[in-house]
Write an enzyme that holds these catalytic residues in place. Structure first.
Site, PDB file in Angstrom:
ATOM      1  N   ASP A 289      -7.158 -46.585 -24.741  1.00  0.00           N
ATOM      2  CA  ASP A 289      -6.301 -45.714 -23.885  1.00  0.00           C
ATOM      3  C   ASP A 289      -6.113 -46.520 -22.733  1.00  0.00           C
ATOM      4  O   ASP A 289      -6.605 -47.129 -21.814  1.00  0.00           O
ATOM      5  CB  ASP A 289      -7.072 -44.463 -23.369  1.00  0.00           C
ATOM      6  CG  ASP A 289      -6.443 -43.511 -22.600  1.00  0.00           C
ATOM      7  OD1 ASP A 289      -5.961 -43.588 -21.433  1.00  0.00           O
ATOM      8  OD2 ASP A 289      -6.035 -42.346 -23.443  1.00  0.00           O
TER       9      ASP A 289
ATOM     10  N   SER B  64      -0.945 -43.000 -21.957  1.00  0.00           N
ATOM     11  CA  SER B  64      -1.645 -41.849 -22.741  1.00  0.00           C
ATOM     12  C   SER B  64      -0.979 -40.754 -23.039  1.00  0.00           C
ATOM     13  O   SER B  64       0.237 -40.881 -23.655  1.00  0.00           O
ATOM     14  CB  SER B  64      -3.001 -41.295 -21.706  1.00  0.00           C
ATOM     15  OG  SER B  64      -3.854 -40.856 -22.663  1.00  0.00           O
TER      16      SER B  64
END
Length: 744
Positions: free
Chosen positions: A218, A72
């Site tokens: 993610d 991320s």
């Protein structure tokens, strides 16, 4: 809510190569081989800026980095650092980004095509609904990530031709979650920008990213601190940086939303704890003290850099064992830095488009041309210009090598929820005297109807002023400079006529018109349109002087109109101009009731200054005149209402000639809070002077009516919500409330 809303973000950091031991003479013993060190940068949204402080301190302590894995925000920072960005450059980048704008997919208004500017001004609700094969579709995420991807493209262009991430100065891995299998997906090759972008695609917030047939979101869902990934990169020592949001205390869980966020945090932390449990006594864990700093708090993102440095200093005694000598580290660091990169000359430029457009339609909008040196700023502007067509969910570019030639390839991806789009609008107006107008409207646009980019626009409005409008817009060239546009307009509206003797008559007008227009667009800023029209107006007296009867009128003629729009915001602009100049020639020879020439001109100019340009000044004027008397009352020019002589009722004065000048000041006030309270508040005042006259000879400065207003407004999701009071000469006053697009 701060539930490790694993990233909504885009960022920065690191770069470079594998170190080698210093050469020694054959007679000297070889030095002990130093351990290879891998760094893991975890996800955490805005909290991930602490990675910059960590990397800066590792450099100060002369700790070499041989491999990086990131999730991320950690993937964003890690990819940039692995590409040669220094911590100072990363901090400068973080501070320079307008994060509020970066997390909006809406193109910068200056990059919108002129037709899309019209959509933006008339239909301010940002939600766009798609229609395909009879199904109603929505975007796969609140954010498609175009602006974030543009930032990454600019920063990583110098390594865009590296496809194997081991060939970066520091070998790198980005971690994402495969939404179809629920498994960890590690990216070690391909497009570095796309890999970083995929790693931070928080489900529901960012749209998923497709990489080699895998739909990725993610990486924090399954590997927020991926220790095992970096350990697999042949490292001996792992430095893990954990910036996850802490769990709330029971007393802080005040809503179902808080509890849901806590549950998600628990799920993410379970895998994080498993990964961190694999660290041994030689490995090092760094946890910056960030408290409850929000993972979505990008407004103060630079504040978390220093805690990253402090947390690294706290383990300096452990890191000292891996520190290089000053000379060795300088040599090592020199190999990491990107240095000055000279971009090549483009041998060719092309667009790879999956949509219906002919290649020339898109290529005509590019400033990057073959034979000139590639410029990352120009590339970014080109992608913004293509994205401003509002046809694509992502516009990307890449440097490609073909047969020893270097070229630029722009890649577009058509909106998955198209090609038919619905925009909605809502307007409410109340004068607190019993006059209320409410309208709900929608615009259905069918795009890409042929290779030149034809589109069919259909408007439907229900409420006080219903109408139905349709227009087929056909460009005549690749650059869309010239076009034709047949159209039909049907509608009803209220019209108030205030006679010179003070009488007040209210009409309900039914209007029908068809026309054929032709014109030229001037880039993104303007449009010249000429056309012929024919129609009817049916006026029915509802209240007022019975001497004024119902009427029917035949309308026909030709017109020319120049429209200009350079405002940076359609509702509350900081800068720019909006102008309209129109000449209308009504002729009985074409079927009109009367011969008449009408000329209308209007312009508003906006300036701003101060901290974040929160002071705004807007100056405007209008002038309308008729060159033949005897025109029907429905063609009279009217003044009255907010910013059109604010102290008078809307349409309170009318005539064959009208003029108005206005000056308004308003200030933006940002407030702390959540939801509606976080919207900026605008407080302002205006001064206006104008009048309407029956004869041109009556026009004079002495006859101007001076008015003013005080107002407060909020720029909402549905448009501008405004409450205010207007004041006129002689003590007249009015009050108003409206929601929607300002009528000036």
């Amino acid at each position: 809510m701060n539930f490790v809303i694993y990233p909504i973000v885009v960022f920065l950091l690191l770069f470079v190569a594998r170190p080698a031991t210093s050469a020694e003479s054959e007679d000297s013993p070889l030095p002990e081989k130093r351990p290879r060190i891998g760094v893991v940068l975890g996800g955490g949204g805005a909290r991930g800026a602490a990675h910059i402080g960590v990397l800066r301190e590792l450099e100060r302590l002369r700790v070499p980095i041989d491999a990086i894995a990131g999730t991320s925000m950690g993937a964003i920072v890690g990819s940039l650092y692995a590409a040669g960005k220094s911590p100072d450059e990363l901090e400068e980048l973080v501070r320079s980004i307008d994060w509020a704008d970066a997390f909006l997919d809406t193109p910068t208004r200056r990059d919108l095509s002129f037709r899309r500017k019209q959509d933006d001004a008339e239909f301010p609700i940002p939600l766009e609904i798609g229609l395909r094969d009879g199904d109603v579709l929505l975007p796969k995420g609140l954010i498609q990530g175009q602006k974030l991807q543009r930032i990454l493209n600019e920063q990583l262009l110098h390594v865009s031709q590296i496809r194997n991430f081991d060939e970066l100065a520091i070998p790198f891995r980005a971690v994402a979650s495969d939404i179809e299998t629920g498994e960890l997906y590690v990216m070690s090759e391909g497009d570095l920008v796309l890999a970083a972008r995929a790693s931070m695609s928080a489900p529901g917030i960012f749209a998923p990213v497709t990489v080699d047939g895998h739909t990725l979101v993610d990486g924090g869902l399954v590997g927020n601190v991926p220790v095992d990934v970096v350990r697999a990169m042949d490292v001996d020592i792992v430095i893990a940086v954990d910036v996850e949001f802490p769990l709330y205390q029971p007393g802080d869980l005040q809503s179902a939303l808080d509890i849901t966020g806590q549950m998600l945090t628990i799920m993410i932390r379970r895998e994080t704890r498993r990964q961190l449990a694999t660290l041994d006594e030689r490995d090092i864990l760094i946890r910056p003290e960030l408290g409850e700093y929000g993972s979505t708090n990008f407004a103060q993102i630079a504040d978390v850099i220093e805690p990253g440095s402090l947390a690294t200093q706290a383990v300096a005694h452990q890191l000292a064992a891996y520190s290089l000598s000053a000379a060795d580290y300088q040599a090592f660091l020199a190999r990491q830095r990107a240095g000055t990169f000279e971009y090549p000359v483009a041998d060719f430029v092309r667009v790879r488009d999956e949509g219906p457009f002919a290649p020339g339609v898109l290529e005509a909008r590019l400033k990057t041309v073959a034979g000139e040196r590639i410029d990352p700023v120009t590339l970014a502007e080109d992608t913004s210009r293509l994205y401003g067509l509002a046809t694509y969910e992502i516009v990307d570019y890449d440097l490609v090598q073909e047969n020893g030639r270097t070229g630029v390839e722009f890649v577009t991806r058509t909106k998955s929820w198209g090609p038919k789009f619905i925009k909605a609008g809502l307007s409410l107006e109340d004068d607190f005297e019993g006059a209320t107008a409410v309208n709900v409207s929608g615009r259905l646009t069918l795009t890409g109807l042929n290779s030149l980019g034809a589109e069919w626009r259909n408007d439907l409005q229900l409420g006080t002023d219903p109408h139905l409008r349709t227009e087929f817009y056909q460009p005549l060239s690749f650059d869309s400079r010239y076009f034709i546009a047949p159209r039909i307009n049907l509608g009803r509206r209220n019209f108030s006529y205030f006679g010179p003797d003070g009488s007040d008559s209210r009409y309900r007008l039914a209007e029908a018109e068809f026309g054929l227009d032709a014109g030229r667009e001037f880039g993104q800023w303007g449009e010249l349109r000429i056309g012929a029209y024919r129609g009817t107006v049916d006026g029915r007296l509802k209240t007022g002087d019975p001497v004024l009867s119902n009427f029917d009128s035949q309308e026909a003629g030709v017109f020319a109109r120049l429209s200009v729009d350079t405002l940076d915001d359609a509702q509350v602009p900081r800068e720019g101009v909006r102008a309209r100049f129109e000449w209308n020639d009504s002729r009985t020879s074409l079927g009109a009731e009367d011969d008449a020439d009408y000329l209308s001109a209007s312009m508003d100019k906006v300036w701003s200054w101060g901290n974040e340009r929160h002071h705004r000044l807007q100056a405007g004027f209008e002038y309308h005149t008729t060159f033949d008397a005897g025109t029907g009352i429905h063609n009279l020019f009217q003044l009255g209402g907010f910013l059109r002589l604010s102290g008078l009722e809307r349409g309170a004065i009318s005539g064959s000639h009208a003029a108005l000048a206005r000056l308004l000041y308003y200030r933006e006030i940002r407030r702390e809070g959540g939801g509606f309270l976080s919207l900026p508040l605008y407080l302002g005042a205006s001064v206006e002077a104008g009048n309407a006259w029956q004869q041109r000879s009556d026009i004079s400065v002495d006859s101007l009516n001076v008015n003013g207003s005080l107002f407060a407004g909020v720029d909402t999701w549905f448009g501008l919500l405004m409450l205010g009071a207007g004041f006129a000469e002689g003590g007249e006053s009015s009050y108003f409330l409206f929601l929607g697009t300002p009528n000036y």
